[in-house]
Design an enzyme around this catalytic site. Structure first.
Site, PDB file in Angstrom:
ATOM      1  CB  SER A 145       4.212  49.821  42.854  1.00  0.00           C
ATOM      2  OG  SER A 145       2.894  50.319  42.763  1.00  0.00           O
ATOM      3  CE  LYS A 146       7.236  48.922  47.309  1.00  0.00           C
ATOM      4  NZ  LYS A 146       7.238  49.224  45.853  1.00  0.00           N
ATOM      5  NE  ARG A 147       0.417  52.802  42.163  1.00  0.00           N
ATOM      6  CZ  ARG A 147      -0.228  52.523  41.031  1.00  0.00           C
ATOM      7  NH1 ARG A 147      -1.487  52.153  41.065  1.00  0.00           N
ATOM      8  NH2 ARG A 147       0.379  52.623  39.881  1.00  0.00           N
ATOM      9  CG  HIS A 148      -0.387  47.053  41.465  1.00  0.00           C
ATOM     10  ND1 HIS A 148       0.777  47.657  41.075  1.00  0.00           N
ATOM     11  CD2 HIS A 148      -1.357  47.557  40.679  1.00  0.00           C
ATOM     12  CE1 HIS A 148       0.517  48.498  40.079  1.00  0.00           C
ATOM     13  NE2 HIS A 148      -0.769  48.458  39.826  1.00  0.00           N
ATOM     14  N   GLY A 149      -1.259  45.634  46.042  1.00  0.00           N
ATOM     15  CA  GLY A 149      -1.471  44.539  46.984  1.00  0.00           C
ATOM     16  C   GLY A 149      -0.191  43.776  47.195  1.00  0.00           C
TER      17      GLY A 149
END
Length: 468
Positions: free
Chosen positions: A237-241
């Site tokens: 998801s987005k929080r993985h960069g």
RNA sequence: GUCCCCAUCGUCUAGCCUGGUCCAGGACACCUGCCUUUCACGCAGGCGACAGGGGUUCAAAUCCCCUUGGGGACGCCA
């Protein structure tokens, strides 16, 4: 039999690298087998889809080089076909009207959950023989007993008890078709032979098989590709960069590097790591897809990207780099100078962005300074550094043929005269000229920089290296 | 909770179907050395895995079962 594969993104966001990977697999499989690869935009959710997202997906696919056959199909324009299929099922008794409200259905799900069963609609209206009316949905009359099975090309035999399945909604109360229905009708009408998609659809497949059966249609072959996980092994998801293809483009990755990286994630061909497009079309096969989820490795992507940067022609990089240099702060980039710098940087840069940062000092005078080597240098006696750099500025200023041979000769004469080691003199020169502790050959650098800048920067070393 | 799926170095993976050639091969990363005016590149080495437990078998990473761990799905979203 001629193979037809498809990529069916929904334009509710950017093209994700997970989606890009299944697209690559579908594309490579079709190309390898001389079949067709088609695109279908699943834009049936009007509230979440919009044209700019669709354009973004199309742009990302074009950038990656994933060419599809024929025109893109828009699912929102196929409501008539979807509805005709629902009507057919209504006629043949494979579907029925249901007037249960969403709240009532939610209550049924709660009840099932509380009893430790799988949450589902309880079939309340199944035998009521209801006709069309305001607010009614159409549900599939799914078999109550038995098992639905399919042979997944990746996972093998998959069987689900029909008791686990729902009488799923086929047509909403507003008359629009639902996802599972639309997918089946479209895949059938488009002649799709191989449905290659993400693992998150395995659970949808038995439901879709039931629809195929209700419609009396042949079921295509399915291949469910394991998910891509973040470094924490959770769904990406987005929080993985960076997760969208666009971001990788902005970060300076080459499309062939991303494609090569993604295709090797969950798929392999012996020990081979590097694949050109033609090689992929030669050897790609679904049987070599892995069965377990894979974790993203930025390091390996970087390695591939550097590999492709090294392989790239200078002309190509000259075309790509100005955008990144301008992003880094340069303007009016001299492309003939850039063409001479690039070959020196190809083996030293991981991304185009990285290359632009490493080349920036050629184009601007206010370039960033590497802290570590600078601090190390400044521990030495400033007066000594000052004397040496000013001496060199004088000496270099007097050189008429400002080429690397002359510079190297002069440099060494000064070095020998003062019994200095190369690094004693090289480090301060390099730092004052480039702000960097390493990089391209010192004399290549000076020649490319030109006499004026070299002399000015050597004399002004204090201003550039000493902060505050 | 229920169902489906998965399990080899830190990571990507080969091998598994058709058990022996595997005290498990390659790649990224990491470490060492060589090359070298720096940094890279390149080259040569090194570190490092069959999740655990039961079977089956002369023999199991490979076949079976269980446990554990992980992922996904259960919408009038797609």
């Amino acid at each position: 039999m001629s193979i037809v594969t498809r990529f069916a993104p929904s334009p509710t966001g950017h093209l994700h690298i997970g989606g890009a990977r299944t697209a690559i697999f579908s594309w490579a499989y079709a190309r390898k087998n001389g079949g067709k690869f088609v695109l279908r935009v699943e834009d049936t959710d009007q509230t979440r889809s919009d044209a700019s997202m669709t354009q973004g997906i199309l742009d990302s696919m074009a950038w990656l080089g994933l060419d599809y056959d024929g025109e893109a199909v828009y699912q929102s324009q196929r409501f008539d076909a979807h509805n005709a299929a629902v009507d057919k099922m209504l006629e043949t008794g494979h579907a029925y009207y249901c007037t249960c409200t969403p709240d009532e259905v939610e209550a049924m799900r709660e009840k099932a959950r509380a009893e430790g069963r799988k949450p589902k609609y309880d079939g309340c209206c199944r035998e009521k023989g209801l006709g069309p009316c305001e607010g009614a949905v159409v549900r599939l009359k799914a078999p109550l007993m038995g098992t639905t099975v399919f042979e997944d090309l990746v996972k093998g035999h998959i069987a689900v008890d029909n008791a686990e399945l729902d009488d799923m909604i086929l047509r909403r109360s507003d008359g629009t078709p639902t996802y599972n229905l639309a997918v089946v009708v479209d895949d059938h009408d488009m002649g799709i032979t191989h449905v290659i998609r993400g693992d998150d659809h395995v659970n949808n497949t038995p439901k879709q098989v039931l629809i195929y059966q209700a419609l009396g249609w042949d079921v295509p072959k399915f291949a469910h590709v394991p998910m891509i996980l973040g470094p924490d092994k959770k769904k990406l998801s987005k929080r993985h960069g960076a997760t969208s293809v666009m971001e990788y483009q902005k970060d300076g990755y080459l499309p062939e590097a991303l494609v090569n990286y993604l295709v090797r994630l969950g798929w392999s061909h012996g020990d081979q790591e590097i694949f050109t497009k033609d090689e992929l079309f030669e050897v790609f096969d679904i049987v070599n897809l892995g069965t377990s989820p894979s974790v993203l490795s930025p390091e390996k992507l970087n390695w591939l990207n550097q590999h492709y940067i090294k392989e790239s022609s200078v002309e190509r990089l000259v075309g790509l780099l100005p955008e990144f240099l301008e992003e880094a702060g340069a303007s009016n980039v001299d492309t003939s100078l850039l063409a001479k710098i690039i070959p020196e940087l190809q083996a030293r840069a991981v991304t185009l962005k990285d290359m632009a940062e490493k080349a920036l000092f050629f184009f601007v005078d206010a370039f960033p300074i590497d802290e570590k080597p600078t601090n190390k240098l400044l521990k030495q006696d400033h007066a000594v550094i000052d004397e040496r750099l000013n001496d060199l500025a004088e000496i270099f200023g007097d050189i008429d043929d400002f080429d690397k041979e002359s510079l190297e000769g002069a440099f060494h004469r000064y070095m020998d005269k003062h019994s200095l080691k190369f690094k004693d003199l090289g480090a301060p020169v390099r730092l004052s000229l480039s702000g960097q502790g390493g990089g391209i050959g010192l004399f290549d650098m000076m020649e490319l920089l030109g006499k004026d800048k070299v002399v000015t920067r050597l004399k002004g070393w204090k201003a550039t290296l000493i902060k505050e």
